[in-house]
Design an enzyme around this catalytic site. Structure first.
Site, mmCIF file in Angstrom:
data_model
loop_
_atom_site.group_PDB
_atom_site.id
_atom_site.type_symbol
_atom_site.label_atom_id
_atom_site.label_comp_id
_atom_site.label_asym_id
_atom_site.label_seq_id
_atom_site.Cartn_x
_atom_site.Cartn_y
_atom_site.Cartn_z
ATOM 1 N N ARG A 1 0.849 -1.188 0.000
ATOM 2 C CA ARG A 1 0.000 0.000 0.000
ATOM 3 C C ARG A 1 0.887 1.240 0.000
ATOM 4 O O ARG A 1 1.906 1.276 0.704
ATOM 5 C CB ARG A 1 -0.901 0.048 1.247
ATOM 6 C CG ARG A 1 -2.130 -0.835 1.194
ATOM 7 C CD ARG A 1 -3.201 -0.319 0.229
ATOM 8 N NE ARG A 1 -4.375 -1.183 0.232
ATOM 9 C CZ ARG A 1 -4.538 -2.247 -0.557
ATOM 10 N NH1 ARG A 1 -3.608 -2.585 -1.422
ATOM 11 N NH2 ARG A 1 -5.634 -2.967 -0.496
ATOM 12 N N GLU B 1 -3.982 7.474 -5.607
ATOM 13 C CA GLU B 1 -4.183 6.688 -6.828
ATOM 14 C C GLU B 1 -5.450 7.154 -7.536
ATOM 15 O O GLU B 1 -6.450 7.394 -6.856
ATOM 16 C CB GLU B 1 -4.285 5.198 -6.475
ATOM 17 C CG GLU B 1 -2.989 4.669 -5.883
ATOM 18 C CD GLU B 1 -3.070 3.194 -5.466
ATOM 19 O OE1 GLU B 1 -4.097 2.543 -5.728
ATOM 20 O OE2 GLU B 1 -2.098 2.708 -4.884
ATOM 21 N N HIS C 1 -1.429 -0.121 -9.898
ATOM 22 C CA HIS C 1 -2.107 -0.955 -8.878
ATOM 23 C C HIS C 1 -2.839 -2.126 -9.550
ATOM 24 O O HIS C 1 -4.021 -2.369 -9.289
ATOM 25 C CB HIS C 1 -3.075 -0.138 -8.013
ATOM 26 C CG HIS C 1 -3.365 -0.792 -6.691
ATOM 27 N ND1 HIS C 1 -3.696 -0.101 -5.559
ATOM 28 C CD2 HIS C 1 -3.359 -2.111 -6.327
ATOM 29 C CE1 HIS C 1 -3.909 -0.946 -4.563
ATOM 30 N NE2 HIS C 1 -3.714 -2.183 -5.003
#
Ligand code: NAD
Length: 308
Positions: free
Chosen positions: A226, A255, A274
């Site tokens: 993360r 993000e 991601h």
């Protein structure tokens, strides 16, 4: 109360195809419905979701389709007694391959060659720059599903793998396990440092200025866990100053990574959006886990991956 239906919240579309996920449950004992934010729930409903919603607390059970459930407030679930489960256990191969992919590329320079290919440029690197991952030290921080997925693959490539975990139990492929209090000793000699812990109050900013300074100046940071676990400003400073050599990053403080982020511009930084867990059968892996828990719920057994 038995479950009467499985509600699939539309936010799962963030990671997997909605229709494909619903279809993956064609042999489930209860009906499956795709739901939006206008739905209400009771004890007989199970919910599978990517994002949290307050009304999920009324359901009989809630499943987070992600491994990281930091977006969900576990205290609220403890208070209402609504069981919350996550999708840990299924990302060892997918995210493990991405992490090893970064390391191989950073060592063998595939990312640099590809950049030059964009300009039809026959680029020949400095003699000293390429190296093999074989015999290089990797420190994996967090030895759960992701960490073990990375460690076993790195071990298979002949890397010298050490790790950081809270228990001292040995892990396959990991030659030495350090306690989190000895993080600096663990990372000091590593050519690669891979972050594979959940985002919690104790892991936030775990890799910051001091840790980046402790790392070798020819070391690479890999973050597939993360964004907030790594202090991103400190990382940019370290890359600018050359106190580390580069990074492979799948996750970020914000993000999508904003266009103006300086991270985009480093030649020795590989950025993926991601999608470390993305494959064409990700929805099936998640559905299998959810179906197993539907069965357990109906049979009165304890749920797999219960986190609250
Ligand atoms: P996991 O629960 O299997 O493993 C996490 C491990 O970290 C556990 O062994 C835990 O004991 C350990 N840990 C927790 N705090 C620690 C600390 N302070 N120091 C050392 N170890 C600590 O979870 P997982 O499936 O391996 O996933 C880990 C995290 O990676 C998730 O929480 C999620 O945020 C992230 N993730 C990212 C992607 C992606 O697409 N990039 C995919 C899956 C998971």
């Amino acid at each position: 109360t038995d479950l009467q239906r499985l509600c699939v919240h539309e936010s799962i579309g963030n990671k997997i195809p909605k229709e494909g996920f619903v279809e993956a449950f064609d042999e489930l004992s209860i009906p499956v419905e795709l739901v939006g934010d206008d739905e209400s729930y009771d004890e007989s409903d199970a919910v599978a979701s990517f994002k949290p919603r307050p009304e999920f607390l009324d359901a009989g059970w809630v499943h987070v389709i992600r491994a990281g459930y930091d977006a969900f407030d576990t205290d609220e679930y403890e208070t209402t007694g609504t069981p919350l489960t996550n999708s840990t256990g299924i990302h060892g191969t997918t995210v493990g391959e991405i992490a090893v992919g970064y390391m191989l590329s950073l060592a063998r320079m595939l990312h640099v060659y590809r950049d030059h290919q964009n300009d039809s440029d026959w680029y020949e690197p400095e003699y000293q720059r390429p190296f093999t991952v074989e015999d290089e030290r990797l420190c994996v921080i967090g030895l759960g599903t992701l960490g073990q997925g990375i460690a076993t693959r790195a071990d298979a490539l002949g890397m010298d793998v050490v790790g950081v975990r809270r228990s001292q139990e040995s892990v396959p492929g990991v030659s030495e396990v350090y306690h989190p209090d000895d993080l600096h000793d663990a990372i000091a000699d590593a050519r690669f440092v891979a972050v594979a812990v959940p985002h919690t109050p104790s892991t936030e900013g775990m890799i910051s200025t001091d840790e980046l300074a402790t790392m070798r100046d020819d070391a690479y940071l890999v973050n597939v866990a993360r964004g907030p676990i790594v202090d991103q400003d400190a990382l940019v400073d370290a890359l600018d100053a050359g106190t580390i050599a580069g990074a492979g990053l799948d996750v970020f403080e914000t993000e999508p990574l904003p266009e103006e982020s300086p991270l985009w511009d480093f030649e020795e930084v590989i950025i993926s959006p991601h999608r470390g867990s993305a494959t064409n059968r990700y929805h099936l892996d998640i559905a299998e886990l959810v179906a197993e828990n539907v069965r357990r719920y109906q049979d009165g057994e304890s749920l797999k991956n219960r986190v609250a």
